[in-house]
Enzyme design. Structure first.
Site, PDB file in Angstrom:
ATOM      1  N   ARG A 110     -16.091   5.435   6.911  1.00  0.00           N
ATOM      2  CA  ARG A 110     -15.869   4.281   7.806  1.00  0.00           C
ATOM      3  C   ARG A 110     -16.189   4.715   9.231  1.00  0.00           C
ATOM      4  O   ARG A 110     -15.409   5.428   9.874  1.00  0.00           O
ATOM      5  CB  ARG A 110     -14.429   3.815   7.668  1.00  0.00           C
ATOM      6  N   ARG A 161     -11.926 -15.957   2.519  1.00  0.00           N
ATOM      7  CA  ARG A 161     -11.536 -16.396   3.861  1.00  0.00           C
ATOM      8  C   ARG A 161     -11.185 -17.882   3.885  1.00  0.00           C
ATOM      9  O   ARG A 161     -10.829 -18.407   4.930  1.00  0.00           O
ATOM     10  CB  ARG A 161     -12.696 -16.160   4.867  1.00  0.00           C
ATOM     11  N   GLN A 177       1.022  -0.178  -4.815  1.00  0.00           N
ATOM     12  CA  GLN A 177      -0.301   0.437  -5.030  1.00  0.00           C
ATOM     13  C   GLN A 177      -0.147   1.951  -4.921  1.00  0.00           C
ATOM     14  O   GLN A 177       0.632   2.457  -4.110  1.00  0.00           O
ATOM     15  CB  GLN A 177      -1.274  -0.091  -3.973  1.00  0.00           C
ATOM     16  N   ARG A 195     -14.946  -0.845   1.783  1.00  0.00           N
ATOM     17  CA  ARG A 195     -14.559   0.326   2.589  1.00  0.00           C
ATOM     18  C   ARG A 195     -14.842   1.637   1.888  1.00  0.00           C
ATOM     19  O   ARG A 195     -14.652   2.701   2.456  1.00  0.00           O
ATOM     20  CB  ARG A 195     -13.070   0.240   2.927  1.00  0.00           C
ATOM     21  N   SER A 232       0.842  -1.207   0.000  1.00  0.00           N
ATOM     22  CA  SER A 232       0.000   0.000   0.000  1.00  0.00           C
ATOM     23  C   SER A 232       0.868   1.244   0.000  1.00  0.00           C
ATOM     24  O   SER A 232       1.928   1.273   0.625  1.00  0.00           O
ATOM     25  CB  SER A 232      -0.870  -0.007   1.255  1.00  0.00           C
ATOM     26  N   HIS A 291     -12.672  -2.545  -2.744  1.00  0.00           N
ATOM     27  CA  HIS A 291     -11.900  -1.998  -1.628  1.00  0.00           C
ATOM     28  C   HIS A 291     -12.321  -2.692  -0.305  1.00  0.00           C
ATOM     29  O   HIS A 291     -12.325  -2.063   0.753  1.00  0.00           O
ATOM     30  CB  HIS A 291     -12.145  -0.481  -1.535  1.00  0.00           C
ATOM     31  N   ASP A 334     -10.237  -9.493  -5.686  1.00  0.00           N
ATOM     32  CA  ASP A 334     -10.179  -9.558  -4.223  1.00  0.00           C
ATOM     33  C   ASP A 334     -11.532  -9.219  -3.613  1.00  0.00           C
ATOM     34  O   ASP A 334     -12.426  -8.715  -4.276  1.00  0.00           O
ATOM     35  CB  ASP A 334      -9.028  -8.705  -3.626  1.00  0.00           C
TER      36      ASP A 334
HETATM   37  C1  LIG Z   1      -7.181  -2.025   6.718  1.00  0.00           C
HETATM   38  C2  LIG Z   1      -7.258  -1.940   5.218  1.00  0.00           C
HETATM   39  C3  LIG Z   1      -6.487  -1.018   4.551  1.00  0.00           C
HETATM   40  C4  LIG Z   1      -6.563  -0.922   3.154  1.00  0.00           C
HETATM   41  N1  LIG Z   1      -5.745  -0.033   2.504  1.00  0.00           N
HETATM   42  C5  LIG Z   1      -5.800   0.036   1.168  1.00  0.00           C
HETATM   43  C6  LIG Z   1      -4.950   0.931   0.468  1.00  0.00           C
HETATM   44  O1  LIG Z   1      -4.130   1.637   1.060  1.00  0.00           O
HETATM   45  N2  LIG Z   1      -5.083   1.002  -0.890  1.00  0.00           N
HETATM   46  C7  LIG Z   1      -5.964   0.209  -1.575  1.00  0.00           C
HETATM   47  O2  LIG Z   1      -6.030   0.302  -2.795  1.00  0.00           O
HETATM   48  N3  LIG Z   1      -6.753  -0.670  -0.937  1.00  0.00           N
HETATM   49  C8  LIG Z   1      -6.696  -0.760   0.405  1.00  0.00           C
HETATM   50  N4  LIG Z   1      -7.500  -1.667   1.039  1.00  0.00           N
HETATM   51  C9  LIG Z   1      -8.354  -2.587   0.259  1.00  0.00           C
HETATM   52  C10 LIG Z   1      -7.598  -3.891  -0.046  1.00  0.00           C
HETATM   53  O3  LIG Z   1      -6.571  -3.678  -0.976  1.00  0.00           O
HETATM   54  C11 LIG Z   1      -8.525  -4.965  -0.629  1.00  0.00           C
HETATM   55  O4  LIG Z   1      -9.173  -4.457  -1.771  1.00  0.00           O
HETATM   56  C12 LIG Z   1      -9.553  -5.519   0.354  1.00  0.00           C
HETATM   57  O5  LIG Z   1      -9.031  -5.573   1.653  1.00  0.00           O
HETATM   58  C13 LIG Z   1      -9.997  -6.910  -0.097  1.00  0.00           C
HETATM   59  O6  LIG Z   1     -10.971  -7.443   0.736  1.00  0.00           O
HETATM   60  P1  LIG Z   1     -10.626  -8.496   1.927  1.00  0.00           P
HETATM   61  O7  LIG Z   1     -10.000  -7.693   3.022  1.00  0.00           O
HETATM   62  O8  LIG Z   1     -11.976  -9.007   2.264  1.00  0.00           O
HETATM   63  O9  LIG Z   1      -9.704  -9.536   1.362  1.00  0.00           O
HETATM   64  C14 LIG Z   1      -7.447  -1.757   2.429  1.00  0.00           C
HETATM   65  C15 LIG Z   1      -8.215  -2.688   3.124  1.00  0.00           C
HETATM   66  C16 LIG Z   1      -8.121  -2.795   4.497  1.00  0.00           C
HETATM   67  C17 LIG Z   1      -8.953  -3.842   5.203  1.00  0.00           C
END
Ligand SMILES: Cc1cc2nc3c(=O)[nH]c(=O)nc-3n(C[C@H](O)[C@H](O)[C@H](O)COP(=O)(O)O)c2cc1C
Length: 380
Positions: free
Chosen positions: A176, A287, A139, A255, A115, A252, A283
């Protein structure tokens, strides 16, 4: 007992256990930062539940002595079709932070996308590649100032990253609620060394980004340019036309905008629109090993997990991440074996069914013959 799988941890036998035990060891605000999503978390939860709507269709007597779960990501061979999506601020979960995740990933021949909000520099992260996999990507959360974007891009390229993941679903940050309630912020002592020191955080992300920007990225880097956050078949077509090297079907982790569809539900439409011209990675909500299998069966070329790296860290640092990867590998291997499929490329729609209202199993229609096709035709 003959053939019983070996335990590798006294507490954690699957990712659900990992989450339960990570919670006991993490602060409330860190645990909620990781597990939380936007607003009511309809999308975050649906990402997981969508996998349960499909049933697997195993075949027996298939000679499964030589099952091969190996795959490929960004041109690099991998042990199985799973990698780490970028997640910010690993330092909130454990002092091993992204360096521990990188070591665990390298040992398991697993790709990792860092990230831009990481607490470790991309140079240090790639330096943990003990197994010399070379399977790293960076990323980018795109901001308006091109020089600030180039700062991160140049660091990633110099560190030897294979790909740049441009996050496309981030014109503004999702709402969030846990972060408001917990007054969540970057804990003292943690830095974000991959972001330009000149970045103006107040002006937020680049809301002006359009498809032409893909060529700007391609002009400014030798890394592959992947677009993360594609959910719509029409956007998938535009991504191909814009010259993306690949796309990641992602919301994401729920989120960003709550109430949009799960990634698994969006996946077949994107796969059908792309028609194999570029790779489609995935993604959201994975799980279990069977979840990886189901996403591949619906047309994903490769899968990623986000939160699992943080739960692994929260449970036991680098060792917790290694444990998570081992569990998912073992579960995926067992799934391929019991389904009766020897190679990842042979996993397909024929291995999945729906349960109809009358309780009968309904096979999925071939691509081009189901409701997804009608949906796409209405969109393109
Ligand atoms: C705590 C957290 C931080 C994240 N930070 C980023 C980020 O900085 N950039 C980004 O493109 N996605 C971010 N994501 C999204 C993840 O890259 C990903 O798309 C997502 O976690 C996939 O779902 P999963 O957690 O159910 O596997 C973040 C997700 C979480 C849970």
């Amino acid at each position: 007992m003959a053939g019983r799988p070996q335990n590798i941890d006294d507490n954690v036998f699957c990712i659900a256990d990992l989450i339960e035990h990570a919670e006991k060891r993490m602060s409330k605000s860190a645990f909620e930062y990781v597990g939380g999503g936007a607003m009511d978390m309809i999308t975050t939860n649906d990402n997981c539940h969508s996998f349960d709507r499909y049933r697997l269709l195993p075949r027996v007597m298939k000679d499964v002595r030589h099952v091969d779960p190996s795959s490929e990501c960004w041109g690099v061979p991998t042990d199985f079709p799973l990698g780490f999506s970028p997640t910010g601020l690993h330092g909130v979960a454990h002092p091993d932070r992204e360096l521990g995740v990188s070591r665990a990933a390298s040992k398991a021949n697993t790709p990792m996308c860092l990230s831009s909000w990481a607490n470790s520099s991309i140079e240090d992260v790639v330096a943990q590649d003990i197994n010399r996999t070379g399977a790293y990507a960076m990323q980018l959360s795109v901001v308006e100032d091109p020089e600030s974007n180039l700062y991160t891009i140049r660091k990633a390229e110099a560190a030897g990253c294979k790909a740049l993941w441009v996050t496309c679903d981030l014109p503004v940050l999702g709402r969030r609620l846990n972060e408001f309630k917990n007054k969540f912020s970057i804990p003292e002592g943690l830095t974000v060394p991959n972001l330009s020191p000149n970045i103006d955080f107040k002006s937020g992300y680049d809301k002006g980004m359009t498809w032409e920007r893909v060529q700007w990225f391609k002009k400014h880097t030798r890394m592959q340019v992947w677009l993360k956050g594609i959910m719509d078949p029409e956007d998938a077509e535009l991504a191909v036309q814009a010259g993306a090297d690949g796309i990641i079907v992602s919301n994401h982790g729920g989120r960003q905008l709550d109430g949009i569809s799960s990634t698994l539900t969006a996946l077949p439409g994107v796969v059908e629109a792309v028609k194999g011209r570029i790779p489609v990675h995935f993604d959201g909500g994975i799980r279990r090993g069977t979840d990886i299998f189901k996403a591949l069966a619906l047309g994903a070329d490769f899968c990623f997990v986000g939160r699992i790296a943080l739960w692994g860290l929260g449970y036991n640092g680098e060792a917790g991440v290694s444990l998570a990867l081992k569990l998912l590998y073992d579960e995926f291997y067992a799934t391929m074996t019991m389904i009766g499929v020897q190679k990842v490329k042979d996993i397909g729609r024929k291995h999945l069914a729906w349960v109809a209202a009358d309780g009968s199993l309904v096979r999925l229609p071939e691509i081009g013959q189901g409701p997804t096709t009608k949906y796409i035709k209405a969109r393109l």
